[in-house]
Design a protein around this motif. Structure first.
Motif, PDB file in Angstrom:
ATOM      1  N   HIS A 568       0.845  -1.187   0.000  1.00  0.00           N
ATOM      2  CA  HIS A 568       0.000   0.000   0.000  1.00  0.00           C
ATOM      3  C   HIS A 568       0.886   1.245   0.000  1.00  0.00           C
ATOM      4  O   HIS A 568       2.032   1.219   0.459  1.00  0.00           O
ATOM      5  N   ASN A 569       0.319   2.310  -0.526  1.00  0.00           N
ATOM      6  CA  ASN A 569       1.007   3.588  -0.431  1.00  0.00           C
ATOM      7  C   ASN A 569       1.152   3.960   1.040  1.00  0.00           C
ATOM      8  O   ASN A 569       0.175   3.951   1.783  1.00  0.00           O
ATOM      9  N   THR A 650       5.701   7.711   7.202  1.00  0.00           N
ATOM     10  CA  THR A 650       4.748   8.552   6.492  1.00  0.00           C
ATOM     11  C   THR A 650       5.083  10.024   6.731  1.00  0.00           C
ATOM     12  O   THR A 650       5.597  10.405   7.785  1.00  0.00           O
TER      13      THR A 650
END
Length: 826
Positions: A568-569, A650
């Motif tokens: 996933h991003n 992130t």
């Protein structure tokens, strides 16, 4: 003649008006009849009872439809044409027909009557939530297309000769040999004389109390006298208050599953309005709620197989497999109860002191853990109840879970390689258990994934685990499954037993609903140190203080966040993690991560407990409990530094996204990691770099893992969305409002006829203020972005008051991707 016409209407196509009238008449029995085409003999479409029903003692209640005397078949055949004509005339003019018996009462009066029951939650009202066709979340338990049959339950009738003593909490009865007794609800049972059988266990006279959970969601356990003294056994059944019935305030799935008003058998042993947490039933028609109740009986071949397997004592290593819904879990539960309850001194001199090992390889419907887990448990005492009555083992007298692995899905087909590695590791730990408990038998519960790749996994386990027996739960094959299993058993020199399937004829909850109930029970269950049994809390999870964990900084408590499945991003990690169910996986060695060195040490990591937010025992100092044991040499690489090549932070939240592999995520090696339990991510705070976790994992378990130098990784699998947790506050608010309304009505009745005073006016104002506050709470709980309360007018109004009682439902709005229109389209 009109009674015959009314009965014939249910078997013929009816108009909209007559269909509503028929459905109203059947609402007290909570059944929905499927329209069928007319036939000369309507009984041909009905399945007769397996045994002849014995009538219950006469009561004031009217007969149900299933108990009405049927006219002779020859007379029905001769008068079919005339009845059909009258049926058509009654459809055109329903106002001319007699009112059908058993008229239902209004919602308010029904609630006031059933609210007095201490064993029921406050949400006993019929809660028919509309089901989203695109979602598998909730099905109304009442919308089941089947007819209620009158099944015999108890052969023992309570009278002066069978009742030893009785009060508002206890009932001591004598059960004659070969006779039985069935009760619905929760109770503790104590065998005083004789020998009884209960769910496979043979219980002898002892000072031990056994807790029994008998909800209507499953077949009811049968208490049967096996051997009596002077021809009978004597048992005492007493009320228990575990708090599980309070879960009905948080979910409609837990409503209407325990005992309600007193039955005919209860009235013979109780005085006044007192109630116990259990009710004795003679037949299924004795149930005041009109539910589908069945006794839990076993096939004769099952009993013979259990007796044969139990004779192997400590040399038993049995794998139970078969198709879905064939009775694998029931057979395994009966077998383990039988092994855990031998006579104090059997004929061969064996006394079971080593317990039974239970290897549960079914992540979709586990017995002693929430879904998504495979585990090895060491059981000490028999267990009487469905899985949601024991969703975990906390090291109590009942047993403990020795090792567990998170599969992250309800089926092993998502990652068969990881599943096989987990099963092999659990089997290795069982072999280590034999060093301390050489007479410990092993029962392996295999999932219903028995076709295709699942068959290959099953045959591999048969050949490699060193089993003594294989039980296949289907006599009808198919041959492409049974033959390879038999061949694998023959090559491994393992005895194979084929038994008939015994599926549940009627299920009041679907598999998805039972998983939700088990999850909810897992998060609300606790084991206080001062109590011998478990208790359940009715506080919604959003009102429980969470455990605060640092995911970045000097006091980082978790190594990373792993999402099983495809890559996933990293910027989607916040949305994937927030409000999801995760597993707290303890990394025991660097070998758990593919490609890492094997000589690195585990670093010091700590999980912080915020004094203002933690929901743990105030006497427990979490800072002291989670401090790292000792400073390690800085020259040795730490596990966290070794994981840096696999971690992506992130940009917005600085969350550590741990991804290993190419294309899809490679799970942690089960040989060097284990699952501590599940947690709900209730909040993410980017400013303080903290995660709020709600988990029933004991703090001592986390402390022990950290003190031994293990790191913690959060693993987000592909489990069902925790929709039950999202709606808890809404249902809790409605339950509180109903309780207050009931108390106001009771107060008004008590003060009726008394002169008004200043105190009366003051109490009325306070009650009005509280009512307004509770209404505001319900409105706030239903007016949140992730939940929408929708009016459901599909069900007709009740005939008692003519009002259009609307039912409500809730559904979850999901985001397709950040910035999409669905993100704001509420």
């Amino acid at each position: 003649m009109k009674r015959k016409v009314e009965k014939q209407q249910s078997a013929a196509p009816v108009s909209a008006v007559s269909a509503i009238a028929a459905r109203r008449a059947r609402q007290p029995q909570q059944q929905v009849i499927v329209p069928i085409s007319p036939s000369p003999d309507p009984r041909a479409t009905e399945e007769p009872p397996t045994k002849k029903t014995k009538p219950s003692p006469p009561t004031d209640e009217k007969w149900t439809d299933s108990e009405k005397p049927r006219p002779d078949r020859r007379r029905r055949k001769g008068k079919l044409v005339a009845e059909k004509r009258q049926d058509d005339s009654m459809e055109s003019a329903p106002q001319e027909s007699e009112p059908l018996p058993d008229e239902p009462s209004a919602d308010e009066s029904r609630w006031e009557e059933e609210n007095e029951d201490i064993t029921m939650a406050d949400g006993i009202e019929e809660e028919a939530l509309a089901q989203n066709e695109e979602d598998e979340s909730y099905e109304s338990p009442t919308n089941v297309a089947t007819e209620i049959e009158n099944f015999p339950l108890s052969k023992t009738r309570l009278n002066k000769s069978s009742i030893v003593y009785a009060d508002e909490n206890r009932l001591c009865v004598r059960i004659k040999e070969k006779m039985n007794l069935v009760a619905v609800g929760q109770y503790d049972i104590w065998v005083k004389r004789g020998v009884i059988s209960l769910m496979g266990a043979k219980l002898h006279p002892s000072p031990n109390l056994y807790r029994v959970y008998a909800p209507s969601t499953h077949s009811l356990p049968v208490i049967k006298c096996v051997t009596g003294i002077e021809g009978y056994a004597e048992v005492e059944i007493s009320s228990c208050h575990s708090g599980m019935y309070r879960l009905g305030d948080l979910s409609p799935l837990y409503q209407r599953i325990w005992n309600s008003k007193n039955t005919a058998a209860d009235k013979a042993t109780l005085n006044g309005n007192s109630r116990r947490t259990f009710s004795v039933l003679y037949t299924s028609s004795d149930d005041p709620l009109g539910r589908h109740l069945r006794p839990l009986h076993l096939e004769k071949k099952w009993s013979a197989a259990i007796k044969h397997l139990s004779q192997k004592v400590g040399g038993l290593r049995v794998l139970v497999c078969g198709p879905k819904a064939s009775g694998k879990s029931t057979f395994s539960r009966y077998l383990q109860n039988h092994l855990l309850s031998p006579a104090p001194q059997t004929e061969n001199g064996y006394s079971n002191t080593d317990g039974v090992a239970f290897l549960d390889l079914d992540p979709g419907q586990p017995e002693f853990s929430p879904m998504g887990e495979v585990y090895l448990a060491h059981l000490r005492t028999p267990c009487f109840g469905p899985p949601f009555s024991h969703p975990s083992l906390d090291g109590s007298k009942d047993g403990s879970i020795l090792r567990s692995h998170h599969i992250g899905a309800t089926s092993p087909k998502e990652d068969p390689d990881h599943y096989v590695l987990a099963a092999t590791d659990l089997m290795d730990h069982y072999k280590r258990l034999l060093a301390d408990y050489p007479q410990c038998s092993l029962i392996i519960n295999f999932p219903g994934w028995i076709f295709g790749l699942g068959l290959e996994v099953a045959t591999w386990l048969i050949k490699s685990l060193g089993l003594s027996d294989v039980v296949y739960m289907s006599e009808k094959g198919p041959s492409e499954v049974a033959d390879p299993l038999a061949q694998a058993a023959s090559e491994a020199m393992v005895n194979m037993i084929t038994l008939p399937s015994q599926p549940t004829e009627y299920v009041t909850r679907s598999s998805a609903q039972l998983r939700s109930m088990q999850m909810q029970s897992y998060f609300h269950k606790s084991q206080p140190a001062q109590l011998q049994s478990h208790i359940w809390s009715d506080a919604p999870l959003n009102r429980i203080r969470p455990l605060s964990v640092d995911y970045a900084g000097s006091r980082q408590g978790i190594l990373g966040v792993m999402v099983m499945g495809a890559h996933h991003n990293p910027e989607l990690l916040h949305d994937l993690l927030d409000g999801s169910i995760v597993s707290l996986v303890a990394v025991e060695n660097q070998n758990a991560i593919t490609g890492l060195a094997t000589n690195a040490d585990i670093p010091e990591h700590a999980m912080e407990d915020d004094d203002e937010q933690s929901d743990v025992d105030p006497d427990t100092n979490m800072d002291d409990a989670t401090e790292s044991p000792a400073d390690e040499s800085s020259s040795q690489p730490t596990l966290l530094s070794s994981l840096q090549p696999f971690i992506t932070r992130t940009q917005r939240e600085n969350l550590p996204y741990l991804f290993i592999g190419s294309g899809s995520c490679t799970p942690l090696n089960p040989k060097y990691s284990r699952s501590l339990g599940l947690a709900l991510v209730r909040g993410i705070h980017p400013s303080s770099h903290k995660l709020d976790l709600v988990t029933p994992i004991p703090p001592s378990t986390i402390r022990d893992a950290l003190e031994t130098g293990q790191g913690i990784v959060l693993v987000r699998g592909q489990l069902d969305n925790p929709n039950w947790a999202i709606a808890e506050e809404y249902y809790a608010a409605r339950a509180a409002e109903r309780r207050h309304s009931a108390s106001v009505v009771a107060s008004r009745k008590a003060k009726a006829g008394q002169p008004a005073s200043n105190k009366t006016h003051t109490d009325a104002r306070k009650q009005k203020e509280i009512s307004q506050q509770l209404r505001d709470r319900v409105r706030r709980a239903g007016n949140v972005p992730w939940m929408t309360v929708v009016e459901d007018t599909r069900r007709s109004a009740r005939p008692s008051d003519g009002a259009n009682h609307k039912k409500t439902m809730w559904k979850l709005r999901k985001k397709a991707y950040p910035g999409s229109e669905s993100e704001t389209d509420w």
